[in-house]
Write an enzyme that holds these catalytic residues in place. Structure first.
Site: not given
Ligand code: FE
Length: 201
Positions: A106, A109-111
Site C-alpha cells: 500500500c 499507508c498500510s492497507c
Molecule cells: Fe493503506
C-alpha cells in the site's frame, strides 16, 4: 525575550497522547476504552493469518473453490465463514505460478485484507518498503530473503481503500494428498503478501 520554558517543554509521548484522547472520550461517555479493548481483541484473536491459510489450503485441494476464489474473492471467503469490512468492496486474489510472483503493498499507508491475511507487519507500513518495492521490487525481495531467478516476472499491486489483495502461493512440492489442515499449517502471512515463497516441507 523568548519564553524558554515553553521552548524546552517536551512533547508528550504517543502513549500519553493516546491515553489523554481515550480519557477525554470516556469522560464524555463515548466508551473509547471499551472500543479499543474490543479492537485489540479482534486484532489478536480474529484477524489472523490462519484465516487466509485456510482459504489457500482449500484453493489447493478444491479446483472449483479455486475458480470461485479467483473470480470473486469476497464471496469465496464468505463460504468459509470469513467476513470483510463493508468498505473492503473487492478481494482480488493473485495467483502465483513458477513464472509469476505477485507482491502486494500500500504505497499510501498500510492497507491489507486484514480480516483475512492478518494485520500488516511493521515493515509493510514502513516508507522504505512502500516506496522501494514498487521501484526496485527484485532488489527488495532479495533483501527480504526471496532471490527470484531473472525469468520470474514480478507484479506489484498497490492496495486501495476498496480493493484489497491476497496472494495465492503455489502449493509446495511433495504435499499432494495432504489434508486441508496440514496444508493450511504451511501457509505463512508473508507468502500471502508475496514476499516469500513456500518451500517443500
Ligand atoms: Fe493503506
Amino acid at each position: 525575550m523568548p519564553d524558554t520554558d515553553r521552548v524546552i517543554q517536551r512533547t508528550a509521548s504517543v502513549e500519553e497522547r493516546v491515553d489523554a484522547v481515550q480519557a477525554a472520550l470516556d469522560e464524555r461517555g463515548l466508551k473509547a476504552s471499551e472500543a479499543v479493548e474490543e479492537l485489540g481483541h479482534l486484532a489478536q484473536e480474529t484477524w489472523i493469518p490462519e484465516n487466509g491459510a485456510r482459504v489457500i489450503a482449500r484453493a489447493w485441494i478444491d479446483p472449483e473453490f479455486r475458480k470461485r476464489l479467483l473470480a470473486n474473492g469476497r464471496e469465496a471467503v464468505a463460504e468459509l465463514g470469513l467476513a470483510m469490512p463493508k468498505h473492503h468492496r473487492h478481494l482480488v486474489v493473485l495467483e502465483n505460478t513458477a513464472q509469476v510472483q505477485n507482491v502486494i503493498c500500500c504505497t499510501l499507508c498500510s492497507c491489507t485484507a486484514f480480516t483475512i491475511i492478518g494485520l500488516p507487519p511493521d515493515w509493510y507500513k514502513d516508507v522504505e518498503y512502500r516506496s522501494r518495492v514498487v521501484r526496485e521490487s527484485r532488489t527488495v525481495l532479495r533483501e527480504m530473503g526471496l532471490d527470484l531467478p531473472p525469468q520470474v516476472e514480478i507484479r506489484v499491486w498497490d492496495t486501495t481503500a476498496d480493493t484489497r489483495y491476497m496472494v495465492l502461493p503455489e502449493q509446495p512440492r511433495g504435499t499432494g494428498g495432504w489434508s486441508e489442515d496440514k496444508l493450511a499449517a504451511l501457509v505463512t502471512r508473508d507468502s500471502m503478501i508475496g514476499v516469500a515463497r513456500l518451500g517443500a516441507p
